[in-house]
Scaffold this active site. Sequence first.
Site, PDB file in Angstrom:
ATOM      1  N   GLU A  42       2.199  50.494 -34.155  1.00 19.95           N
ATOM      2  CA  GLU A  42       1.480  51.107 -35.274  1.00 19.95           C
ATOM      3  C   GLU A  42       0.100  51.585 -34.855  1.00 19.95           C
ATOM      4  O   GLU A  42      -0.363  52.643 -35.283  1.00 19.95           O
ATOM      5  CB  GLU A  42       1.391  50.138 -36.452  1.00 19.95           C
ATOM      6  CG  GLU A  42       2.704  49.946 -37.182  1.00 19.95           C
ATOM      7  CD  GLU A  42       3.263  51.249 -37.723  1.00 19.95           C
ATOM      8  OE1 GLU A  42       2.489  52.116 -38.143  1.00 19.95           O
ATOM      9  OE2 GLU A  42       4.494  51.405 -37.709  1.00 19.95           O
ATOM     10  N   TYR A  47      -2.962  51.375 -44.606  1.00 20.56           N
ATOM     11  CA  TYR A  47      -1.665  51.840 -44.123  1.00 20.56           C
ATOM     12  C   TYR A  47      -1.104  50.894 -43.064  1.00 20.56           C
ATOM     13  O   TYR A  47       0.067  50.493 -43.126  1.00 20.56           O
ATOM     14  CB  TYR A  47      -1.753  53.260 -43.542  1.00 20.56           C
ATOM     15  CG  TYR A  47      -0.530  53.567 -42.719  1.00 20.56           C
ATOM     16  CD1 TYR A  47       0.672  53.910 -43.339  1.00 20.56           C
ATOM     17  CD2 TYR A  47      -0.533  53.419 -41.328  1.00 20.56           C
ATOM     18  CE1 TYR A  47       1.823  54.116 -42.604  1.00 20.56           C
ATOM     19  CE2 TYR A  47       0.610  53.627 -40.588  1.00 20.56           C
ATOM     20  CZ  TYR A  47       1.783  53.973 -41.228  1.00 20.56           C
ATOM     21  OH  TYR A  47       2.930  54.161 -40.495  1.00 20.56           O
ATOM     22  N   ASP A  62       2.355  57.253 -44.906  1.00 19.23           N
ATOM     23  CA  ASP A  62       1.825  58.068 -43.810  1.00 19.23           C
ATOM     24  C   ASP A  62       2.018  59.542 -44.136  1.00 19.23           C
ATOM     25  O   ASP A  62       2.532  59.907 -45.201  1.00 19.23           O
ATOM     26  CB  ASP A  62       2.476  57.676 -42.482  1.00 19.23           C
ATOM     27  CG  ASP A  62       3.819  58.340 -42.247  1.00 19.23           C
ATOM     28  OD1 ASP A  62       4.507  58.689 -43.238  1.00 19.23           O
ATOM     29  OD2 ASP A  62       4.194  58.522 -41.079  1.00 19.23           O
ATOM     30  N   CYS A  66      12.247  66.962 -42.592  1.00 16.31           N
ATOM     31  CA  CYS A  66      11.285  67.563 -43.526  1.00 16.31           C
ATOM     32  C   CYS A  66       9.928  67.712 -42.843  1.00 16.31           C
ATOM     33  O   CYS A  66       8.916  67.197 -43.294  1.00 16.31           O
ATOM     34  CB  CYS A  66      11.172  66.696 -44.777  1.00 16.31           C
ATOM     35  SG  CYS A  66      10.325  67.496 -46.154  1.00 16.31           S
ATOM     36  N   CYS A 104      16.107  72.290 -43.959  1.00 16.91           N
ATOM     37  CA  CYS A 104      16.687  71.934 -45.254  1.00 16.91           C
ATOM     38  C   CYS A 104      18.215  71.917 -45.227  1.00 16.91           C
ATOM     39  O   CYS A 104      18.844  71.216 -46.024  1.00 16.91           O
ATOM     40  CB  CYS A 104      16.195  72.904 -46.327  1.00 16.91           C
ATOM     41  SG  CYS A 104      14.410  72.805 -46.644  1.00 16.91           S
ATOM     42  N   CYS A 130      19.216  68.440 -44.580  1.00 20.18           N
ATOM     43  CA  CYS A 130      18.499  67.403 -45.333  1.00 20.18           C
ATOM     44  C   CYS A 130      19.443  66.695 -46.301  1.00 20.18           C
ATOM     45  O   CYS A 130      20.133  67.352 -47.091  1.00 20.18           O
ATOM     46  CB  CYS A 130      17.330  68.014 -46.096  1.00 20.18           C
ATOM     47  SG  CYS A 130      16.398  66.800 -47.078  1.00 20.18           S
ATOM     48  N   CYS A 146      15.679  67.988 -54.189  1.00 22.00           N
ATOM     49  CA  CYS A 146      14.324  68.391 -53.816  1.00 22.00           C
ATOM     50  C   CYS A 146      13.816  69.539 -54.689  1.00 22.00           C
ATOM     51  O   CYS A 146      14.387  70.643 -54.687  1.00 22.00           O
ATOM     52  CB  CYS A 146      14.289  68.789 -52.344  1.00 22.00           C
ATOM     53  SG  CYS A 146      12.675  69.355 -51.769  1.00 22.00           S
TER      54      CYS A 146
END
Length: 290
Positions: free
Chosen positions: A37, A120, A138, A193, A200, A203, A209
């Site tokens: 992280e 975060y 994020d 994305c 798309c 997706c 969406c």
Amino acid sequence: MSRSTVVTKTLRWYAGAARDLPWRRPDASPWSIMVSEFMLQQTPVSRVLQPWQQWIERWPTPTALAEAPSGEAVRAWGRLGYPRRALRLHRAATAIRDDHDGHVPDDYAALRALPGVGDYTAAAIASFAFGQRHIVLDTNVRRVQTRIALGVEFPHTSATAAERVLAEDFLPSRAERAAAWAVASMELGALVCTARTPDCDVCPVRTECSWHRAGRPSWDGPPRVGQRYHGTDRQCRGALLSVLRSADAPVAEDELLVAWPDQRQAERARDTLLADGLMIMDADGCSLPR
């Protein structure tokens, strides 16, 4: 648009499309997840994989890192960029050794209290390492939820209170499912994305969406300007740090400054490296912190 349907479809997609990243494997320790992280902040996965592996092999526990000089953490950080993260990770490891018996805490508040750990990062560690229910917001997740729910191509430059409310609406109530959604929605934003070339056609939630259904309207907000690197103070700092990382002994100040063609910029970079604790300068010369 059903939020629960979005979650279900995304989790189903993730089960078959997720990248095999070492910090996601079942045997990954909380410490290895925490290191990932820190390294992944503003840095793509492709640049993190090798340094992460070397770091975990060298310092497999927080205590191992805490007992090493902080300068060695800066040296091992290499060219990941934003090297203050290395110092912060070293300080966090020291706090874990001193205050938590060498174990990464599983409590959000305790994580948040560690040096260099913001909202975060604390949420990500609690979610990914301990399977807890937290909003992990994020850039990728923010873009995914903004497009799906609001029909807008990009979120605001920084997270807003409204985005956190929206993220809470998406977040499943069960901790295990919430933790899975956190990583799956992040992966969806990273692989499908994306900011520049969203795919798309593949997706899993395109029918849910709002942005896709509206014909993918272009961003009409303030211009989105990418960060410039070439010729910046940041690049100059990196050049000076590179000299120090490769040196086995202190480097004379004049030898350090010639690593950059602009003398004034090099001096400015030297001063900020000193102020940030990324280098020290004494009678022997310039070096990484000891």
